[in-house]
Design a protein around this motif. Structure first.
Motif, short mmCIF file in Angstrom:
data_model
loop_
_atom_site.label_atom_id
_atom_site.label_comp_id
_atom_site.label_asym_id
_atom_site.label_seq_id
_atom_site.Cartn_x
_atom_site.Cartn_y
_atom_site.Cartn_z
N ARG A 126 0.84 -1.20 0.00
CA ARG A 126 0.00 0.00 0.00
C ARG A 126 0.88 1.25 0.00
O ARG A 126 0.61 2.23 -0.69
CB ARG A 126 -0.90 -0.01 1.23
N LEU A 127 1.98 1.20 0.78
CA LEU A 127 2.88 2.34 0.84
C LEU A 127 3.54 2.59 -0.51
O LEU A 127 3.75 3.73 -0.92
CB LEU A 127 3.96 2.09 1.91
N SER A 128 3.88 1.52 -1.20
CA SER A 128 4.51 1.65 -2.51
C SER A 128 3.56 2.34 -3.48
O SER A 128 3.96 3.21 -4.26
CB SER A 128 4.90 0.27 -3.04
N ILE A 129 2.31 1.95 -3.45
CA ILE A 129 1.31 2.57 -4.32
C ILE A 129 1.17 4.06 -3.98
O ILE A 129 1.08 4.91 -4.87
CB ILE A 129 -0.05 1.85 -4.18
N LEU A 130 1.19 4.35 -2.67
CA LEU A 130 1.06 5.74 -2.25
C LEU A 130 2.13 6.62 -2.87
O LEU A 130 1.88 7.75 -3.27
CB LEU A 130 1.17 5.84 -0.72
N ASN A 170 11.20 2.80 -2.18
CA ASN A 170 12.25 2.12 -1.42
C ASN A 170 12.49 2.82 -0.07
O ASN A 170 12.66 2.17 0.96
CB ASN A 170 13.54 2.08 -2.24
N CYS A 171 12.48 4.15 -0.12
CA CYS A 171 12.68 4.92 1.13
C CYS A 171 11.50 4.75 2.08
O CYS A 171 11.68 4.69 3.30
CB CYS A 171 12.88 6.40 0.79
N ALA A 193 20.85 0.14 -0.44
CA ALA A 193 20.44 -0.05 -1.84
C ALA A 193 20.09 1.29 -2.48
O ALA A 193 20.44 1.56 -3.64
CB ALA A 193 19.26 -1.00 -1.90
N GLU A 194 19.40 2.13 -1.72
CA GLU A 194 19.04 3.46 -2.23
C GLU A 194 20.29 4.31 -2.49
O GLU A 194 20.39 5.00 -3.51
CB GLU A 194 18.13 4.16 -1.21
#
Length: 494
Positions: free
Chosen positions: A6-10, A28-29, A50-51
């Protein structure tokens, strides 16, 4: 907080996370940020690394790295690790200061880093340096609020500063902050955080919800000592994922602080565990406290576990004091004396609980009836505490200290049971017996009696009680009790 997907979509749908190219709060963050607030610090470090590999100039990276250090230091309580990691602050601020000044994260990230180091630094008594950092954070956030009034995250730090500064007792740190021109107001700060707690889930800033609740729960329970601390913390943490160890900590802490020991024990015993989580020895200490508050002698195993795994400097003296109490409850005088000597010789006095533990170790041995009543009351076992106290009377105690404490304990139990008149009688007894003694019972009784009168809408008597508490000098917790009384007077007069 919702699931990572859900956070990724946000991130892709909502604008606050892409404020500028070099303040890129990307998917990613966001995952790293969520991992931090679940206390999965190793996972967070891997995501940050990774970031950094892909976008080394992303200035959200130093902010996330600072969050990792902050929670690492909170969970370890290690002063040595603090001294080792503290130089990271300057490098992170330097990177951010060279970035895009037109991003709302430019001033915000700098403020957050200053505020986090101030909160850690103050745990070790470095109040002047902490005051400078709070002053810096306050100025940055106010400037950011003027530039970006719709950037709601400004209220998180400003709310925290308002409550902490507004509740500070008179002393060195408050004086230092006054020198810098920083002032606070408890009710204003709580209102700011309450608005965020209510509105973030319905806004584009939803992923920051857990951080807001982390600060809000602590401030309600520990700083403002709000009667709503338990209800609000349990309400607002309900939507946070059960995989969050920080959720377990917040809930158990507020339960233990507000007489809900059974619930605290249940939460701590079922908390998420495993190598993915940051070690958090304090939770063993907290479980020991909650168990001892129901007179469970098995609490010694939790205290021993804390001492075995603890890498920090705080709560050591208080742990040995609790172990001394266990020995006393078992009528083991030799064990009691051994642990009292450990209180005197081990640990530090940075934390208020450790200072008080040392004071109690240097005082006379506690009277068994009063100790049992104290523990049961703290655990929320009010009827059991009343039963213990009703088995004695004031004349059974040989000195003014014990007579005063007996009246104080009886008053507290009756107060929490809703027996206002009985509570007021005993608060007055504690004031009469304890006025002039170095113990806190009389002054605290005056404040608590004032609270009862305030509830009864007898504001004249409430004010008289609060003023009486302020007038009492030379006792334990003088600054904090006086400040509590001043805040109460301010509350009534407004």
């Amino acid at each position: 907080m919702k699931l990572i997907s859900r956070l990724s979509i946000l991130f892709f749908l909502l604008s606050p996370f892409a404020a500028s190219a070099n303040f890129d709060f990307n998917a990613n963050c966001v995952k790293a940020y969520q991992s931090i607030f679940e206390l999965k610090l190793t996972t967070a470090k891997q995501l940050i690394a990774a970031e950094k590999k892909v976008r080394p100039n992303n200035s959200i990276i130093p902010l996330l790295e600072n969050y990792v250090d902050y929670f690492y230091l909170l969970t370890t309580e290690s002063k040595a690790e603090f001294e080792k990691l503290e130089p990271n602050k300057a490098n992170r601020l330097d990177q951010i200061s060279r970035d895009d000044k037109n991003s709302p994260y430019y001033l915000y990230a700098q403020a957050e880093i200053n505020l986090q180091w101030a909160l850690i630094r103050s745990r070790y008594g470095a109040y002047f340096a902490a005051s400078r950092e709070i002053n810096r954070a306050n100025g940055l956030l106010k400037d950011n609020q003027k530039k970006f009034p719709s950037f709601h995250l400004n209220d998180k730090g400003l709310g925290l500063i308002n409550v902490v500064i507004g509740a500070l007792p008179d002393g060195f740190m408050k004086s230092a902050l006054s020198t810098f021109g920083v002032k606070g107001d408890v009710q204003t700060g709580l209102a700011q955080l309450d608005r965020l707690a209510e509105n973030l889930p319905k806004s584009t800033y939803e992923p920051f919800y857990e951080e807001v609740i982390f600060y809000y729960a602590y401030l309600l329970s520990d700083v403002a000592k709000s009667p709503q601390a338990y209800a609000k913390t349990m309400k607002y943490t309900a939507r946070i994922a059960d995989s969050s160890l920080l959720k377990s900590y917040m809930q158990a802490y507020v339960c233990a602080r507000n007489g809900k020991s059974e619930q605290a024990i249940e939460i701590l015993e079922s908390r998420p565990k495993g190598s993915a989580y940051q070690p958090f020895a304090y939770l063993d200490y907290l479980l020991g406290v909650a168990r001892l508050n129901k007179l469970d002698m098995g609490a010694s195993s939790n205290f021993n576990q804390f001492l075995q795994h603890n890498r920090g400097v705080n709560y050591i003296k208080d742990t040995y004091l609790h172990m001394a109490w266990i020995a006393l409850l078992k009528e083991d005088t030799t064990g009691f004396n051994h642990f009292i000597n450990q209180v005197k010789s081990k640990g530090n006095t940075y934390a208020e609980k450790d200072k008080q533990a040392l004071n109690e170790a240097n005082a006379s041995r506690p009277q068994l009836v009063l100790l049992k009543a104290r523990l049961l009351y703290d655990g929320g076992y009010l009827n059991k505490a009343l039963e213990v106290l009703n088995g004695s009377k004031a004349d059974n105690f040989n000195n003014h200290k014990d007579k005063t404490e007996y009246a104080y304990r009886l008053a507290r139990v009756n107060d929490d049971l809703g027996k206002d008149d009985a509570a007021l009688v005993q608060y007055q007894n504690a004031i009469n017996l304890g006025k002039g003694l170095k113990y806190y019972y009389a002054a605290k009784s005056a404040v608590l009696a004032g609270n009862v009168y305030e509830r009864k809408k007898n504001f004249a008597k409430a004010k008289a009680c609060f003023r009486l508490a302020i007038d009492m000098k030379g006792h334990e917790y003088e600054n904090s009790i006086e400040n509590e009384a001043k805040q109460a007077l301010k509350r009534i007069e407004e």
